[in-house]
Design a protein around this motif. Structure first.
Motif, PDB file in Angstrom:
ATOM      1  N   LEU A  32      43.800  43.024  41.510  1.00 19.50           N
ATOM      2  CA  LEU A  32      42.736  42.135  41.070  1.00 19.50           C
ATOM      3  C   LEU A  32      42.901  41.741  39.598  1.00 19.50           C
ATOM      4  O   LEU A  32      42.758  40.576  39.244  1.00 19.50           O
ATOM      5  N   GLN A  33      43.203  42.723  38.760  1.00 18.19           N
ATOM      6  CA  GLN A  33      43.388  42.476  37.320  1.00 18.19           C
ATOM      7  C   GLN A  33      44.385  43.505  36.788  1.00 18.19           C
ATOM      8  O   GLN A  33      44.026  44.647  36.549  1.00 18.19           O
ATOM      9  N   ILE A  42      34.918  44.650  34.796  1.00 11.93           N
ATOM     10  CA  ILE A  42      34.791  44.499  36.254  1.00 11.93           C
ATOM     11  C   ILE A  42      33.723  45.456  36.778  1.00 11.93           C
ATOM     12  O   ILE A  42      32.813  45.054  37.512  1.00 11.93           O
ATOM     13  N   PHE A  91      32.578  37.947  35.958  1.00 10.09           N
ATOM     14  CA  PHE A  91      33.872  38.137  36.615  1.00 10.09           C
ATOM     15  C   PHE A  91      34.911  37.170  36.053  1.00 10.09           C
ATOM     16  O   PHE A  91      36.080  37.538  35.890  1.00 10.09           O
ATOM     17  N   LEU A  95      38.317  38.655  35.030  1.00 11.42           N
ATOM     18  CA  LEU A  95      39.479  38.383  35.892  1.00 11.42           C
ATOM     19  C   LEU A  95      40.379  37.285  35.350  1.00 11.42           C
ATOM     20  O   LEU A  95      41.556  37.222  35.704  1.00 11.42           O
ATOM     21  N   ARG A  98      42.925  35.326  37.396  1.00 12.54           N
ATOM     22  CA  ARG A  98      42.959  35.933  38.727  1.00 12.54           C
ATOM     23  C   ARG A  98      41.596  35.860  39.425  1.00 12.54           C
ATOM     24  O   ARG A  98      41.334  36.585  40.372  1.00 12.54           O
ATOM     25  N   GLY A 102      39.439  37.617  43.085  1.00 15.00           N
ATOM     26  CA  GLY A 102      38.097  38.160  43.284  1.00 15.00           C
ATOM     27  C   GLY A 102      37.389  37.488  44.449  1.00 15.00           C
ATOM     28  O   GLY A 102      36.727  38.144  45.250  1.00 15.00           O
TER      29      GLY A 102
END
Length: 189
Positions: A32-33, A42, A91, A95, A98, A102
């Motif tokens: 995700l990250q 997050i 988010f 993120l 990216r 998510g």
């Protein structure tokens, strides 16, 4: 668990820091990250906006030192429109490029969740592995649960722990774009 106390907490900053430490090598969080400098954001976004004020948050403490946390949503939990908007902004900050990952993650997880009322274990993590912290947090949570429960295991190594608490793997999915495998798990009430 001996030497580990589990207590309710509303200290979202502390809980988010603990979960970021606990999940630093987690396959889904890294997909995700990849930059761990954004992991705390997050978890803070999840705690504040996705789980919200009604979440049951447990803090594990040993010798006065916080060492783990778990976040549960009660049956029927819904994220308000206001919280959805706030979470999207937070988010996006965490993120960055990216953000679509998510969205994919939320879309996949939403499809997998049981339709009947259930407790949802959003996160459980310990800053020290193999010390019984996860077991202490799960025991405290399961003792409170009065309905079926559900989680997504993002690490295959954790499946036996969850199975000891009555969870069973219901599926196996692999996230796109070279993503990791995730195991949805369900526990009958």
């Amino acid at each position: 668990m001996p030497g580990i106390a589990v207590t309710p907490s509303r200290d979202l900053d502390l809980v988010s820091s603990l979960l970021a430490q606990a999940f630093v090598d987690d396959p889904v969080i890294r997909w995700l990250q990849p930059d761990p400098r954004h992991h705390k954001q997050i978890f803070l976004t999840l705690a504040r906006w996705v789980h919200g004020a009604d979440a049951s948050i447990d803090l594990a403490i040993r010798d006065g030192v916080p060492i783990g946390a778990a976040v549960w949503d009660a049956p029927g939990h819904k994220v308000s429109a206001t919280a959805q908007i706030a979470s999207m902004a937070c988010f996006a900050k965490a993120l960055r490029s990216r953000m679509r990952y998510g969205g994919i993650l939320e879309q996949q997880f939403t499809k997998l969740r049981p339709k009947e009322p259930h407790w949802y274990l959003g996160q459980v993590g310990a800053t020290v592995k193999g010390a019984g912290i996860g077991s202490a947090l799960l025991t405290a949570g399961i003792d409170r649960v009065d309905a079926p429960a559900y989680l997504e295991s993002s690490n295959e190594a954790n499946i036996p722990l969850y199975e000891r608490y009555g969870f069973q793997v219901t599926d196996e999915i692999t996230l796109p774009y070279g993503g990791p495998t995730v195991w949805p798990m369900y526990r009958r009430g």
